[in-house]
Design a protein around this motif. Structure first.
Motif, PDB file in Angstrom:
ATOM      1  N   LEU A  55       9.224  -5.396  -3.257  1.00  0.00           N
ATOM      2  CA  LEU A  55       8.838  -4.177  -2.564  1.00  0.00           C
ATOM      3  C   LEU A  55       9.953  -3.659  -1.665  1.00  0.00           C
ATOM      4  O   LEU A  55      10.624  -4.447  -0.981  1.00  0.00           O
ATOM      5  CB  LEU A  55       7.565  -4.425  -1.749  1.00  0.00           C
ATOM      6  CG  LEU A  55       6.299  -4.709  -2.565  1.00  0.00           C
ATOM      7  CD1 LEU A  55       5.164  -5.151  -1.636  1.00  0.00           C
ATOM      8  CD2 LEU A  55       5.883  -3.483  -3.367  1.00  0.00           C
ATOM      9  N   PRO A  56      10.133  -2.334  -1.648  1.00  0.00           N
ATOM     10  CA  PRO A  56      11.140  -1.748  -0.742  1.00  0.00           C
ATOM     11  C   PRO A  56      10.737  -1.979   0.718  1.00  0.00           C
ATOM     12  O   PRO A  56       9.566  -2.170   1.032  1.00  0.00           O
ATOM     13  CB  PRO A  56      11.118  -0.247  -1.091  1.00  0.00           C
ATOM     14  CG  PRO A  56      10.450  -0.159  -2.430  1.00  0.00           C
ATOM     15  CD  PRO A  56       9.499  -1.312  -2.491  1.00  0.00           C
ATOM     16  N   ARG A  64       0.827  -1.208   0.000  1.00  0.00           N
ATOM     17  CA  ARG A  64       0.000   0.000   0.000  1.00  0.00           C
ATOM     18  C   ARG A  64       0.864   1.263   0.000  1.00  0.00           C
ATOM     19  O   ARG A  64       0.540   2.255  -0.670  1.00  0.00           O
ATOM     20  CB  ARG A  64      -0.926  -0.021   1.219  1.00  0.00           C
ATOM     21  CG  ARG A  64      -1.918  -1.182   1.223  1.00  0.00           C
ATOM     22  CD  ARG A  64      -2.923  -1.049   2.359  1.00  0.00           C
ATOM     23  NE  ARG A  64      -3.846  -2.183   2.405  1.00  0.00           N
ATOM     24  CZ  ARG A  64      -3.739  -3.200   3.232  1.00  0.00           C
ATOM     25  NH1 ARG A  64      -2.725  -3.254   4.114  1.00  0.00           N
ATOM     26  NH2 ARG A  64      -4.637  -4.185   3.213  1.00  0.00           N
ATOM     27  N   LYS A  65       1.949   1.218   0.716  1.00  0.00           N
ATOM     28  CA  LYS A  65       2.852   2.371   0.758  1.00  0.00           C
ATOM     29  C   LYS A  65       3.452   2.632  -0.618  1.00  0.00           C
ATOM     30  O   LYS A  65       3.555   3.790  -1.063  1.00  0.00           O
ATOM     31  CB  LYS A  65       3.956   2.121   1.789  1.00  0.00           C
ATOM     32  CG  LYS A  65       4.903   3.294   1.966  1.00  0.00           C
ATOM     33  CD  LYS A  65       5.929   2.981   3.044  1.00  0.00           C
ATOM     34  CE  LYS A  65       6.880   4.156   3.223  1.00  0.00           C
ATOM     35  NZ  LYS A  65       7.901   3.876   4.286  1.00  0.00           N
ATOM     36  N   TYR A  66       3.856   1.570  -1.310  1.00  0.00           N
ATOM     37  CA  TYR A  66       4.458   1.702  -2.645  1.00  0.00           C
ATOM     38  C   TYR A  66       3.434   2.269  -3.636  1.00  0.00           C
ATOM     39  O   TYR A  66       3.765   3.087  -4.499  1.00  0.00           O
ATOM     40  CB  TYR A  66       4.970   0.344  -3.115  1.00  0.00           C
ATOM     41  CG  TYR A  66       5.792   0.391  -4.377  1.00  0.00           C
ATOM     42  CD1 TYR A  66       7.164   0.618  -4.323  1.00  0.00           C
ATOM     43  CD2 TYR A  66       5.203   0.194  -5.638  1.00  0.00           C
ATOM     44  CE1 TYR A  66       7.935   0.655  -5.485  1.00  0.00           C
ATOM     45  CE2 TYR A  66       5.958   0.224  -6.795  1.00  0.00           C
ATOM     46  CZ  TYR A  66       7.317   0.461  -6.712  1.00  0.00           C
ATOM     47  OH  TYR A  66       8.080   0.514  -7.856  1.00  0.00           O
ATOM     48  N   HIS A 120       3.973   5.960  -5.657  1.00  0.00           N
ATOM     49  CA  HIS A 120       4.164   5.976  -7.107  1.00  0.00           C
ATOM     50  C   HIS A 120       2.858   6.197  -7.879  1.00  0.00           C
ATOM     51  O   HIS A 120       2.904   6.311  -9.108  1.00  0.00           O
ATOM     52  CB  HIS A 120       4.814   4.662  -7.563  1.00  0.00           C
ATOM     53  CG  HIS A 120       6.193   4.472  -7.020  1.00  0.00           C
ATOM     54  ND1 HIS A 120       6.433   3.948  -5.765  1.00  0.00           N
ATOM     55  CD2 HIS A 120       7.406   4.724  -7.573  1.00  0.00           C
ATOM     56  CE1 HIS A 120       7.735   3.871  -5.566  1.00  0.00           C
ATOM     57  NE2 HIS A 120       8.348   4.343  -6.647  1.00  0.00           N
ATOM     58  N   ASP A 121       1.731   6.267  -7.163  1.00  0.00           N
ATOM     59  CA  ASP A 121       0.431   6.530  -7.774  1.00  0.00           C
ATOM     60  C   ASP A 121       0.157   5.563  -8.945  1.00  0.00           C
ATOM     61  O   ASP A 121      -0.147   5.981 -10.064  1.00  0.00           O
ATOM     62  CB  ASP A 121       0.360   7.986  -8.259  1.00  0.00           C
ATOM     63  CG  ASP A 121      -1.068   8.401  -8.641  1.00  0.00           C
ATOM     64  OD1 ASP A 121      -2.025   7.734  -8.166  1.00  0.00           O
ATOM     65  OD2 ASP A 121      -1.225   9.342  -9.444  1.00  0.00           O
ATOM     66  N   ILE A 122       0.273   4.296  -8.660  1.00  0.00           N
ATOM     67  CA  ILE A 122       0.010   3.266  -9.671  1.00  0.00           C
ATOM     68  C   ILE A 122      -1.002   2.266  -9.100  1.00  0.00           C
ATOM     69  O   ILE A 122      -1.298   2.268  -7.893  1.00  0.00           O
ATOM     70  CB  ILE A 122       1.302   2.548 -10.112  1.00  0.00           C
ATOM     71  CG1 ILE A 122       2.014   1.924  -8.906  1.00  0.00           C
ATOM     72  CG2 ILE A 122       2.217   3.501 -10.852  1.00  0.00           C
ATOM     73  CD1 ILE A 122       3.288   1.166  -9.276  1.00  0.00           C
ATOM     74  N   THR A 123      -1.515   1.426  -9.939  1.00  0.00           N
ATOM     75  CA  THR A 123      -2.561   0.481  -9.542  1.00  0.00           C
ATOM     76  C   THR A 123      -1.956  -0.792  -8.939  1.00  0.00           C
ATOM     77  O   THR A 123      -0.751  -1.056  -9.060  1.00  0.00           O
ATOM     78  CB  THR A 123      -3.427   0.088 -10.754  1.00  0.00           C
ATOM     79  OG1 THR A 123      -2.617  -0.630 -11.688  1.00  0.00           O
ATOM     80  CG2 THR A 123      -3.998   1.326 -11.431  1.00  0.00           C
TER      81      THR A 123
END
Length: 208
Positions: free
Chosen positions: A202-203, A103-105, A109-112
């Motif tokens: 994921l980071p 969810r944070k990522y 990055h405003d992606i789906t």
């Protein structure tokens, strides 16, 4: 003096006389007596009436037909998937840690959700699916140098796997590619595959 004939000789002479005279007269017409009507009809058969013969129609000679070649129609090729065809939303399960990082990522990055999953799958392919799956396996609880080969890997205890459900909405073409990669990875289903690749991609701190 001639001796009298016996009875047997007398019968033989009578039969001989009958054979020479009476029977001969029946067929030769001799003796001046006309044959009876019954014998006359028997001696001269009436001519048989001719039966009409049906004309024989000759059978037509069959014309040989050329052998027909059998052409097997090729099976129609399956229609390729189109990116315009969208599959139903697909759900998968990850750990609480992976869900928070996911969810944070997305916000950063405003992606789906779908785009994040596709990026994670691409990164896993570049690194090597076998290596990604190996890194996701935790050490088995039972360890033995002698029987290490006989211990089956535990696919229910992988890093990234957990109780939190996430969803993404791939196209049919994208889902087909991911299904093929799941088989190549050796994992049993999409959930375990996506949980592993997302934890690797994921980071943030990965699952321990």
């Amino acid at each position: 003096m001639t001796p009298p004939k016996s009875k047997k000789h007398a019968e033989d002479d009578a039969e001989q006389s009958m054979s020479d005279e009476g029977v001969g007269n029946l067929f030769s017409g001799g003796g001046g007596a006309a044959p009876s009507s019954a014998l006359a009809g028997w001696a001269t058969p009436a001519p048989a009436q001719a039966q009409p013969v049906a004309p024989v129609t000759p059978m037509p000679t069959p014309i040989p037909q050329p052998a027909r070649e059998i052409h097997e129609e090729p099976e129609p090729e399956p229609e390729p998937f189109s990116d315009a065809d969208t599959a139903k939303p697909a759900g998968f399960y990850v750990s609480q840690n992976v869900a928070s990082r996911f969810r944070k990522y997305r916000k950063q990055h405003d992606i789906t959700h779908t785009q994040i999953v596709l990026l994670a799958v691409e990164a896993a392919v570049e690194k090597g699916l076998a290596q990604v799956v190996e890194d996701a396996r935790r050490a088995p609880k039972f360890q033995s140098k002698l029987f290490a080969v006989t211990v089956k890997p535990d696919d229910s205890d992988l890093r990234g796997l957990g109780p939190v459900q996430l969803q993404y909405k791939p196209t049919r073409a994208q889902l087909s590619i991911i299904s093929r990669l799941v088989k190549e990875s050796g994992l049993p289903d999409h959930t375990k595959f996506l949980a592993v690749v997302l934890d690797q991609f994921l980071p943030g701190r990965r699952d321990v």
